[in-house]
Design a protein around this motif. Sequence first.
Motif, PDB file in Angstrom:
ATOM      1  N   ARG A 157       0.842  -1.216   0.000  1.00 12.76           N
ATOM      2  CA  ARG A 157       0.000   0.000   0.000  1.00 12.76           C
ATOM      3  C   ARG A 157       0.866   1.250   0.000  1.00 12.76           C
ATOM      4  O   ARG A 157       0.541   2.240  -0.667  1.00 12.76           O
ATOM      5  CB  ARG A 157      -0.929  -0.028   1.203  1.00 12.76           C
ATOM      6  N   GLU A 170      -3.326   2.430  -2.314  1.00 11.97           N
ATOM      7  CA  GLU A 170      -4.272   1.868  -1.345  1.00 11.97           C
ATOM      8  C   GLU A 170      -5.142   0.756  -1.925  1.00 11.97           C
ATOM      9  O   GLU A 170      -5.846   0.076  -1.191  1.00 11.97           O
ATOM     10  CB  GLU A 170      -5.150   2.984  -0.782  1.00 11.97           C
ATOM     11  N   ASP A 171      -5.110   0.574  -3.249  1.00 13.16           N
ATOM     12  CA  ASP A 171      -5.911  -0.507  -3.826  1.00 13.16           C
ATOM     13  C   ASP A 171      -5.177  -1.854  -3.759  1.00 13.16           C
ATOM     14  O   ASP A 171      -5.676  -2.857  -4.264  1.00 13.16           O
ATOM     15  CB  ASP A 171      -6.282  -0.183  -5.281  1.00 13.16           C
TER      16      ASP A 171
END
Lengths: 202, 117
Positions: B91, B96-97
């Motif tokens: 991350r 963040e995906d």
Amino acid sequence: MPHDHPHAHNKPLSDVELRVKALESVLSDKGLIDPEAIDLIVETYETKIGPRNGARVVAKAWCDPAYKDRLLTDATAAISELGFSGVQGEDMVVVENTETVHNIVVCTLCSCYPWPTLGLPPVWYRAAPYRAKVVKDPRGVLEEFGVTLPEDTEIRVWDSNAELRYLVLPKRPAGTDGLTEEQLSELVTRDAMIGTDVLAAR
Amino acid sequence: MPTLTPDIVPGLIATGASARLDEDVAPKFKVGDRVEMKNINPVTHTRLPRYVRGKTGVVQRAHGVFAFPDTAAHGHGHKAQHVYSVKFSFRELWGEDHAENMFLYIDMFDDYMRPAP
């Protein structure tokens, strides 16, 4: 003598082959190397040092818990107990695959690889596509190798771009309780010790 | 007499040449420290890849003292310093995906890092 390997003879040399030959000529003409020394190095890694060494380390770790402890705390010393040491294995780290953790090794700088235990690296390990993709999409790379891991398996990618060299201690396959250390070592693949393979249950 | 001759090959292969140095240098970091990789862009040799520059990780393991490739590769001395295994989350590196249970470990030199803010 059969001669059926799949390359054409009398083909022009590739750029890399030409460059290597040019370098060898220059070093030899300057009196820095004896070409026979180069032949001996190549022969050593073609016939004497390869992934069967690493497989012996792995099998011993599976059979001997005290050895496994030493291997995970001071890999260089534990590996040299079996007589494997030297160039590109001077400072070793062994990382263990478990029910919950899977490790994969790469060198994004070039092709750093533990020679005393695995020999010379395969072409794909040295190639840019593997090096670029595995640090960002290791599950995708594993899929390309035919390996699918559960979503909840933690993935650890080791970029060995500095001075340490990494060997993966694969999970011992299920159904191998009755096997001897020697039989176990025959099950261990090179790719399992890089982390791009998972050993199948027997 | 060439420098590399067949008679020294077996010894060379068996011994190798560690970049580890037996020098008493104080470590700048310890296991558990949060560290930020410097965002530097040397045009000369480095082992600090672009994908970790400016990123924050945690020191996982101390490897001891080694020669610093950024200077040693150019004949500018060993500049002995500590090397550590530093752990980064995907991350942090890639966004963040990415899954929470994916990590990248890389060996970093004292000179590449500062304490994370």
